[in-house]
Design an enzyme around this catalytic site. Structure first.
Site, PDB file in Angstrom:
ATOM      1  N   ILE A   1       0.832  -1.213   0.000  1.00 29.51           N
ATOM      2  CA  ILE A   1       0.000   0.000   0.000  1.00 29.51           C
ATOM      3  C   ILE A   1       0.868   1.266   0.000  1.00 29.51           C
ATOM      4  O   ILE A   1       0.409   2.331  -0.411  1.00 29.51           O
ATOM      5  CB  ILE A   1      -0.958  -0.025   1.221  1.00 29.51           C
ATOM      6  CG1 ILE A   1      -2.170   0.839   0.973  1.00 29.51           C
ATOM      7  CG2 ILE A   1      -0.251   0.347   2.512  1.00 29.51           C
ATOM      8  CD1 ILE A   1      -3.309   0.598   1.947  1.00 29.51           C
TER       9      ILE A   1
ATOM     10  N   HIS B   1       6.136 -12.089   5.691  1.00 28.63           N
ATOM     11  CA  HIS B   1       5.949 -11.626   4.316  1.00 28.63           C
ATOM     12  C   HIS B   1       7.302 -11.345   3.695  1.00 28.63           C
ATOM     13  O   HIS B   1       8.251 -10.967   4.383  1.00 28.63           O
ATOM     14  CB  HIS B   1       5.070 -10.369   4.252  1.00 28.63           C
ATOM     15  CG  HIS B   1       5.517  -9.273   5.167  1.00 28.63           C
ATOM     16  ND1 HIS B   1       5.243  -9.286   6.518  1.00 28.63           N
ATOM     17  CD2 HIS B   1       6.237  -8.148   4.939  1.00 28.63           C
ATOM     18  CE1 HIS B   1       5.764  -8.207   7.077  1.00 28.63           C
ATOM     19  NE2 HIS B   1       6.388  -7.499   6.138  1.00 28.63           N
ATOM     20  N   MET B   2       7.352 -11.515   2.388  1.00 32.15           N
ATOM     21  CA  MET B   2       8.561 -11.230   1.627  1.00 32.15           C
ATOM     22  C   MET B   2       8.253 -10.045   0.716  1.00 32.15           C
ATOM     23  O   MET B   2       7.238 -10.044   0.022  1.00 32.15           O
ATOM     24  CB  MET B   2       8.917 -12.466   0.797  1.00 32.15           C
ATOM     25  CG  MET B   2      10.111 -12.286  -0.103  1.00 32.15           C
ATOM     26  SD  MET B   2      10.367 -13.809  -1.026  1.00 32.15           S
ATOM     27  CE  MET B   2      11.097 -14.796   0.243  1.00 32.15           C
TER      28      MET B   2
HETATM   29  P1  AMP Z   1       7.445  -4.785   7.240  1.00 35.17           P
HETATM   30  O1  AMP Z   1       8.072  -3.510   7.692  1.00 35.17           O
HETATM   31  O2  AMP Z   1       8.436  -5.729   6.611  1.00 35.17           O
HETATM   32  O3  AMP Z   1       6.608  -5.444   8.316  1.00 35.17           O
HETATM   33  O4  AMP Z   1       6.477  -4.383   6.053  1.00 35.17           O
HETATM   34  C1  AMP Z   1       5.103  -4.236   6.180  1.00 35.17           C
HETATM   35  C2  AMP Z   1       4.612  -3.694   4.867  1.00 35.17           C
HETATM   36  O5  AMP Z   1       3.207  -3.885   4.806  1.00 35.17           O
HETATM   37  C3  AMP Z   1       4.875  -2.201   4.671  1.00 35.17           C
HETATM   38  O6  AMP Z   1       5.679  -2.005   3.501  1.00 35.17           O
HETATM   39  C4  AMP Z   1       3.475  -1.613   4.531  1.00 35.17           C
HETATM   40  O7  AMP Z   1       3.414  -0.555   3.599  1.00 35.17           O
HETATM   41  C5  AMP Z   1       2.674  -2.818   4.077  1.00 35.17           C
HETATM   42  N1  AMP Z   1       1.247  -2.766   4.379  1.00 35.17           N
HETATM   43  C6  AMP Z   1       0.664  -2.498   5.576  1.00 35.17           C
HETATM   44  N2  AMP Z   1      -0.680  -2.552   5.471  1.00 35.17           N
HETATM   45  C7  AMP Z   1      -0.956  -2.871   4.187  1.00 35.17           C
HETATM   46  C8  AMP Z   1      -2.162  -3.074   3.455  1.00 35.17           C
HETATM   47  N3  AMP Z   1      -3.364  -2.970   4.041  1.00 35.17           N
HETATM   48  N4  AMP Z   1      -2.083  -3.387   2.139  1.00 35.17           N
HETATM   49  C9  AMP Z   1      -0.868  -3.518   1.535  1.00 35.17           C
HETATM   50  N5  AMP Z   1       0.310  -3.336   2.182  1.00 35.17           N
HETATM   51  C10 AMP Z   1       0.276  -3.010   3.478  1.00 35.17           C
END
Ligand code: AMP
Length: 123
Positions: free
Chosen positions: A32, A101-102
């Site tokens: 997002i 997540h990757m």
């Molecule tokens: P991390 O810092 O590795 O935990 O990355 C989490 C990622 O999830 C971040 O890049 C956010 O922008 C992304 N994120 C959080 N909420 C959403 C959402 N609803 N849809 C898509 N991406 C998201």
């Protein structure tokens, strides 16, 4: 039972997301807050909080995550020029969502991740 995450809700289509791939083990959707022209998250359908929580039973799913990332990279047209796969684990890595997540990042030069090799070694 482990609590639902925002990613579980995306996987179960309870909240909207730009899902680009889904199968029995993993789901991929656009980040997002994209940090590159292509920024896609590949996520196990089952809630595993961090990389520290994977076990032998997850071997096939972990392989699938990488395979799916390579297929999406080709489909996005970024495979040839290159891309980066990142998994953040816990606080020091900046993990924000506690659902494994990757990140698949590409579509522009991403710069050296670790500042590059020392000049003496970079030959
Ligand atoms: P991390 O810092 O590795 O935990 O990355 C989490 C990622 O999830 C971040 O890049 C956010 O922008 C992304 N994120 C959080 N909420 C959403 C959402 N609803 N849809 C898509 N991406 C998201």
């Amino acid at each position: 039972m482990t609590e639902e995450t925002i990613f579980s809700k995306i996987i179960h289509r309870e909240i909207p997301a730009d899902i680009v791939y889904q199968d029995d083990l993993v789901t991929a959707f656009r980040d997002i807050a994209c940090k590159a022209p292509t920024h896609i998250l590949i996520v196990p359908n089952e809630l595993i909080p961090t990389l520290n929580d994977v076990t032998e039973k997850d071997e096939i799913m972990l392989g699938r995550m990488i395979l799916v990332a390579t297929k999406i990279a080709k489909r996005e047209g970024i495979a040839e020029k290159g891309y980066r796969l990142i998994v953040n684990c816990n606080r020091h890595a900046g993990q924000e969502v506690y659902h494994l997540h990757m990140h698949l990042l590409g579509g522009k030069p991403l710069g050296p991740l670790l500042g590059g090799l020392p000049k003496t070694l970079a030959r």
